[in-house]
Design an enzyme around this catalytic site. Structure first.
Site, PDB file in Angstrom:
ATOM      1  N   HIS A  75      36.135  45.497  41.563  1.00 28.58           N
ATOM      2  CA  HIS A  75      36.850  46.411  42.140  1.00 28.58           C
ATOM      3  C   HIS A  75      37.816  47.203  41.237  1.00 28.58           C
ATOM      4  CE1 HIS A  75      36.399  43.063  45.535  1.00 28.58           C
ATOM      5  NE2 HIS A  75      35.233  43.721  45.372  1.00 28.58           N
ATOM      6  N   TYR A 206      45.058  41.184  50.993  1.00 28.07           N
ATOM      7  CA  TYR A 206      46.309  40.089  51.013  1.00 28.07           C
ATOM      8  C   TYR A 206      46.999  40.662  52.199  1.00 28.07           C
ATOM      9  CZ  TYR A 206      44.909  38.792  46.191  1.00 28.07           C
ATOM     10  OH  TYR A 206      44.114  38.553  45.294  1.00 28.07           O
ATOM     11  N   PRO A 298      47.507  29.844  43.613  1.00 28.86           N
ATOM     12  CA  PRO A 298      46.055  30.855  43.661  1.00 28.86           C
ATOM     13  C   PRO A 298      46.372  32.294  43.855  1.00 28.86           C
ATOM     14  CG  PRO A 298      45.863  29.627  45.634  1.00 28.86           C
ATOM     15  CD  PRO A 298      47.123  28.752  44.603  1.00 28.86           C
ATOM     16  N   LYS A 302      45.540  33.554  38.524  1.00 32.85           N
ATOM     17  CA  LYS A 302      45.535  33.404  37.077  1.00 32.85           C
ATOM     18  C   LYS A 302      45.106  32.332  36.427  1.00 32.85           C
ATOM     19  CE  LYS A 302      47.797  37.425  36.687  1.00 32.85           C
ATOM     20  NZ  LYS A 302      46.579  38.055  36.322  1.00 32.85           N
ATOM     21  N   TYR A 390      48.307  42.200  37.572  1.00 35.72           N
ATOM     22  CA  TYR A 390      47.144  41.709  38.287  1.00 35.72           C
ATOM     23  C   TYR A 390      45.762  41.473  37.463  1.00 35.72           C
ATOM     24  CZ  TYR A 390      44.184  40.467  42.326  1.00 35.72           C
ATOM     25  OH  TYR A 390      43.366  39.882  43.353  1.00 35.72           O
TER      26      TYR A 390
END
Length: 398
Positions: A75, A206, A298, A302, A390
């Site tokens: 992605h 998200y 979560p 990480k 991220y």
């Protein structure tokens, strides 16, 4: 009692233990892994899997990334959704070409186990009564029973790597008098489902909604992974499939219209969330890696990536020790690893607070949360910071 000898004894065949063993094999350092679960159990435990660019690069350097490169989902960005509107973070562009790779943790483990066994490496599965001895001396050892109830075995080694997760025996081997444990428990958990359905979106979503957080992820062209924020003490029996789909539709909806594709749910469960750090991550000849030393919620994706980072510095230290007679890198293991760990804890907590509804918040605090979401999606500087955390911060060894 049967006695064997190796250079590094590894407790735990999760991502940390397996990645460590492969890196050691690549530079000619012997290791043996002991694991309390069966191979079927570790390969069958369904876990999320968002891999940082550095973890993908490590898998490829080790020669265990072929299936990941064929079946993983690469992605370029992800979406933050709030106030009924989606906002895409183009991480690929913001981080000068890095990707987010969605490839489930249990698939990573399958690849690592298969490669380890092909190489002739030793993994003792389904062992019992694992204990650590003489970790503060020059000749540490571990004891265990094969197949849970076999004759006691002992492995003599130069170093022990505790990669046995939060509940394993390694961390308690560090005396409580020198061990500081930092922890935060969150009041909410994640209800996760696996559903047989085609993807509803090409990238992760998200969502922050008045009713709570939701996450849309993927596993394969046929299997999707979705999550809902729920009370950490809730019972999965309270959540029928119809109720789950109703909440997902509500929390993921947009003003422009969004088509969430349903399918049969074949797995569901609720997991609690915590942040945890152990300091130090080493004692004598014992070194902790992965969930044995730190846990992250979560939301920031990480956990596996921190385990991979721990092992990379540990391998550098072991290589310097064996090939150059230098103990200095091993002596700095806690210092170097915790710099990265605390940054990942910060980011994971930031994402958790940013995206989840805290129902104890006042209306003012709720508006501040929405303003923060607006800021990170409209400010390039904030978006760059979000994206670089991220996809994974660069390794820092100095």
């Amino acid at each position: 009692m049967g006695i064997t000898r190796t250079q590094v004894a590894i407790i735990g065949a999760g991502p940390a233990g397996l990645l460590l063993a492969h890196q050691l094999h690549q530079i000619g350092i012997e290791s043996v892994i002991v694991e309390s679960r069966t191979r079927e159990e570790i390969e069958g435990t369904i876990r999320a899997g968002v891999l940082e660019q550095g973890t993908v690069d490590l898998m490829n350097r080790l020669g265990v990334g072929d299936r990941m490169m064929k079946e993983g989902h690469f992605h370029e960005g992800f979406e933050l959704r709030f106030n009924g509107k989606g906002h895409r973070i183009n991480a690929h562009e913001l981080t000068q070409g890095k990707y987010i790779t969605v490839y489930a943790q249990h698939e990573v483990i399958k690849d690592l186990v298969a490669a380890r066994l092909r190489q002739g490496g030793t993994i003792h599965f389904n062992v019992g009564d694992v204990s650590l001895h003489d970790v503060d001396g020059s000749s540490p050892k571990i004891r265990f029973r094969p197949d849970k109830d076999g004759e006691l075995q002992e492995i003599h080694c130069d170093f022990i790597a505790g990669c046995d997760g939060f509940h394993g025996p390694s961390r308690p081997a560090i005396p409580q008098s020198i061990r500081t444990e930092y922890q935060k428990l969150y009041p909410f958990g994640w209800l996760g489902i696996l559903t047989e359905a085609p993807p509803s979106a090409l990238e992760l979503i998200y969502a922050n909604h008045d009713r709570g957080f939701a996450l849309l992820s993927t596993r394969s062209p046929q299997i999707q992974r979705l999550y809902l924020q729920v009370d950490a003490k809730d019972d999965i029996a309270n959540w029928s499939d119809d109720r789950i789909w109703s909440e997902l539709h509500t929390r993921l909806e947009t003003r422009e219209g969004f088509n969430l594709i349903e399918g049969p749910i074949f797995q569901k469960g609720i997991v609690s969330m915590r942040s945890f750090v152990c300091d130090p991550m080493q004692y004598g000849r014992l070194f902790l890696a992965g969930d044995a030393a730190h846990i992250v919620p979560p939301t920031g994706a990480k956990g596996l990536n921190l385990a991979a980072a721990d092992t990379q510095f540990l391998v550098r230290g072991l290589e310097a020790y064996y090939k150059q007679g230098r103990p200095d890198l091993l002596e700095r293991y806690t210092e170097v690893c915790l710099r990265r760990v605390w940054k990942a804890e910060r980011f994971s907590m930031f994402m958790t607070n940013l995206l989840h509804r805290n129902f104890d918040h006042s209306p003012f605090e709720r508006q501040i949360q929405l303003a923060e979401l607006d800021y990170v999606t409209s400010s390039r500087a904030a978006s760059v910071s979000l994206a670089e955390n991220y996809v994974g911060l660069p390794m820092q060894y100095d």
